[in-house]
Design an enzyme around this catalytic site. Structure first.
Site, PDB file in Angstrom:
ATOM      1  CE  LYS A 180      -4.499   0.815   0.249  1.00 13.88           C
ATOM      2  NZ  LYS A 180      -5.626  -0.052  -0.143  1.00 13.88           N
TER       3      LYS A 180
HETATM    4  P1  NAD Z   1     -13.235   7.681  -2.178  1.00 13.47           P
HETATM    5  O1  NAD Z   1     -12.199   8.714  -1.997  1.00 13.47           O
HETATM    6  O2  NAD Z   1     -13.825   7.493  -3.522  1.00 13.47           O
HETATM    7  O3  NAD Z   1     -14.455   7.969  -1.145  1.00 13.47           O
HETATM    8  C1  NAD Z   1     -14.246   8.156   0.226  1.00 13.47           C
HETATM    9  C2  NAD Z   1     -15.555   8.563   0.865  1.00 13.47           C
HETATM   10  O4  NAD Z   1     -15.391   8.626   2.288  1.00 13.47           O
HETATM   11  C3  NAD Z   1     -16.042   9.944   0.429  1.00 13.47           C
HETATM   12  O5  NAD Z   1     -17.438   9.918   0.250  1.00 13.47           O
HETATM   13  C4  NAD Z   1     -15.685  10.828   1.632  1.00 13.47           C
HETATM   14  O6  NAD Z   1     -16.513  11.975   1.750  1.00 13.47           O
HETATM   15  C5  NAD Z   1     -15.953   9.838   2.762  1.00 13.47           C
HETATM   16  N1  NAD Z   1     -15.318  10.249   4.021  1.00 13.47           N
HETATM   17  C6  NAD Z   1     -14.049  10.701   4.212  1.00 13.47           C
HETATM   18  N2  NAD Z   1     -13.875  11.040   5.502  1.00 13.47           N
HETATM   19  C7  NAD Z   1     -15.047  10.782   6.133  1.00 13.47           C
HETATM   20  C8  NAD Z   1     -15.504  10.933   7.470  1.00 13.47           C
HETATM   21  N3  NAD Z   1     -14.692  11.404   8.419  1.00 13.47           N
HETATM   22  N4  NAD Z   1     -16.781  10.569   7.771  1.00 13.47           N
HETATM   23  C9  NAD Z   1     -17.602  10.088   6.806  1.00 13.47           C
HETATM   24  N5  NAD Z   1     -17.227   9.939   5.531  1.00 13.47           N
HETATM   25  C10 NAD Z   1     -15.964  10.283   5.196  1.00 13.47           C
HETATM   26  O7  NAD Z   1     -12.596   6.323  -1.623  1.00 13.47           O
HETATM   27  P2  NAD Z   1     -13.020   4.823  -1.981  1.00 13.47           P
HETATM   28  O8  NAD Z   1     -12.112   4.348  -3.043  1.00 13.47           O
HETATM   29  O9  NAD Z   1     -14.486   4.739  -2.140  1.00 13.47           O
HETATM   30  O10 NAD Z   1     -12.563   4.076  -0.642  1.00 13.47           O
HETATM   31  C11 NAD Z   1     -13.399   3.981   0.506  1.00 13.47           C
HETATM   32  C12 NAD Z   1     -12.900   2.862   1.400  1.00 13.47           C
HETATM   33  O11 NAD Z   1     -12.891   1.637   0.670  1.00 13.47           O
HETATM   34  C13 NAD Z   1     -11.472   3.034   1.936  1.00 13.47           C
HETATM   35  O12 NAD Z   1     -11.378   2.461   3.216  1.00 13.47           O
HETATM   36  C14 NAD Z   1     -10.643   2.216   0.958  1.00 13.47           C
HETATM   37  O13 NAD Z   1      -9.403   1.796   1.502  1.00 13.47           O
HETATM   38  C15 NAD Z   1     -11.590   1.059   0.739  1.00 13.47           C
HETATM   39  N6  NAD Z   1     -11.317   0.293  -0.479  1.00 13.47           N
HETATM   40  C16 NAD Z   1     -11.320   0.897  -1.690  1.00 13.47           C
HETATM   41  C17 NAD Z   1     -11.078   0.138  -2.837  1.00 13.47           C
HETATM   42  C18 NAD Z   1     -11.145   0.733  -4.217  1.00 13.47           C
HETATM   43  O14 NAD Z   1     -11.105  -0.044  -5.183  1.00 13.47           O
HETATM   44  N7  NAD Z   1     -11.295   2.019  -4.392  1.00 13.47           N
HETATM   45  C19 NAD Z   1     -10.799  -1.234  -2.724  1.00 13.47           C
HETATM   46  C20 NAD Z   1     -10.822  -1.834  -1.458  1.00 13.47           C
HETATM   47  C21 NAD Z   1     -11.091  -1.046  -0.346  1.00 13.47           C
END
Ligand code: NAD
Length: 420
Positions: free
Chosen positions: A106
């Protein structure tokens, strides 16, 4: 206010519990309890006003016994070495559970991307890629999107990496990143893959518990890539979205929120706050919303001793990485709330990243229905492995998921031995 749990400590707590239950060989435990490589880079970037700013970025490679290092890049002000260590370690477990030939890594940059222009973001991304140099590579360590990074950022990383190579080698290396735009070598279905994988997991849970998803209710925290896809796909199954919280605020409508319309709103306004088809609510009210399923899809440490007692749901499907800290875990278990753990629940992203990587290596382009079918099979098998381990060891799904991953890795280390 209570200090946030250090998520690397969360990983250690989870790891210790699983290794105790399964009695992991202490030598293998020593190896897997440590990250292989940790890189911190400091690099200068020229801003639009011609001033120069210094940035700090990380790449942590936890383990590569099963294949090349693989894992996302996060752009966020809270990124730090312990967070990256934790996320890298979870990636190793995820690929092991899903039977994918990847290790875990990561990375990220500690900054708030909202404060920078698009051209500054491009220069920050390119200079970070250059600073990482040969520490990433298509057969060595393959980044992908995570919080605040997307297909555009992957395209810049690929372009920068390829620009540093001899022209003869460039087209052989487009799989240096996954999650690219389709036209630049990306895969159909990668954009929705993590959300789709979460929904496939919820379908397995519903199958095992004889629950009809048509008509069930759910709430989502985080409405970015993962959260918005989960919501749109669950709605197609007839489930009803009651409340959403993101970094801008929280909204609720017990009559149901249309995720597609909310997604259109968020694309323009960059958050759910102000969405007129739902009522604004506070953080506590969001957590207390009565629903069948809660999908945390934002950041880590959201389900804690403070918020877990508020939850009024039957299932938590952890779309985010590390949304539940160890105190929160104890409370939800005590309250009888079921949980599909992150390392199983959100593995759809790395699975379709693997499909993208394979397509690039073979110069192929697969159709979406083929990708969805293959993803479903992987999730079904992974879910069943965890479900069986939960029964065999009489443990919760998180511990069972660790046991599945650690059993595979232990076997590989025992087969290969330790060099020299
Ligand atoms: P993203 O940046 O597209 O979205 C993040 C979201 O979280 C946004 O809506 C933001 O407003 C919200 N957020 C941030 N801080 C916050 C808070 N304090 N309270 C409430 N909401 C808050 O990110 P993503 O890619 O959707 O990733 C989200 C989660 O999923 C992360 O934990 C990431 O590690 C995990 N994840 C993502 C992927 C991927 O393919 N993108 C894969 C596996 C896991």
């Amino acid at each position: 206010m209570k200090k946030q749990t250090n998520i690397y400590e969360t990983v250690t707590t989870q790891f210790e519990r699983a290794t105790d239950v399964m009695k992991l060989d202490p030598n293998i435990k020593r190896i897997l309890g440590t990250t292989n490589n940790e890189l911190t880079v400091h690099f200068p970037v020229k801003m639009d006003d011609c001033s120069v700013e210094m940035f700090t970025g990380y790449r942590v490679q936890h383990n590569d016994a099963l294949g090349p290092y693989k894992g996302g890049l996060r752009y966020h002000q809270s990124v730090n070495i312990d967070e990256v260590r934790a996320l890298a370690t979870w990636m190793t477990w995820k690929s092991a559970i899903m039977n994918i030939p990847f290790g875990g890594a990561k990375g990220g940059i500690q900054f708030d991307p909202d404060k920078y222009s698009i051209s500054e973001l491009e220069r920050i991304t390119r200079r970070f890629t250059f600073a990482l140099g040969d520490n990433i590579g298509p057969e060595y360590d393959i980044p992908a999107p995570d919080v605040n990074t997307n297909s555009q950022i992957m395209a810049w990383i690929m372009d920068t990496y390829l620009s540093t190579m001899s022209p003869h080698d460039r087209n052989k290396c487009v799989h240096v990143v996954t999650g690219k735009p389709i036209e630049s070598g990306g895969s159909l279905g990668r954009d929705k893959a993590t959300g789709q994988g979460v929904v496939f997991n919820i379908i397995q849970w519903a199958r095992d518990n004889e629950i009809n998803l048509n008509g069930i209710s759910y709430i989502v925290q985080g409405f970015g890539n993962v959260g918005s896809w989960v919501a749109r796909l669950l709605n197609e199954l007839g489930a009803k979205l009651l409340a959403v919280e993101d970094a801008s605020g929280a909204v609720q409508n017990n009559g149901g929120i249309d995720p597609s319309s909310l997604n259109d709103y968020v694309q323009i306004h960059r958050g759910v706050q102000g969405y007129s088809e739902a009522e604004a609510i506070d953080h506590q009210t969001f957590f207390g919303t009565k629903a069948d399923v809660f999908i945390p899809a934002a950041l880590e440490n959201q389900i804690t001793a403070g918020t877990a007692p508020l939850l009024n749901v039957r299932l938590i499907a952890e779309a985010a990485n590390g949304p539940t800290d160890p105190e929160g875990d104890k409370i939800i278990q005590k309250n009888g709330i079921e949980l599909i753990p992150d390392i199983l629940c959100n593995a759809g992203g790395v699975i379709v990243s693997y499909f993208e990587w394979l397509q690039n290596k073979r110069s192929e382009f697969w159709e979406l229905d083929e990708i969805d079918q293959k993803l479903l099979r992987k999730i079904e098998n992974g879910y069943d492995r965890v479900s069986n381990a939960s029964k065999n060891y009489n443990v919760d799904y998180r511990t069972a998921a660790y046991i599945v991953a650690l059993t595979r890795l232990e076997k590989v280390y025992k087969e290969r031995g330790i060099f020299p």
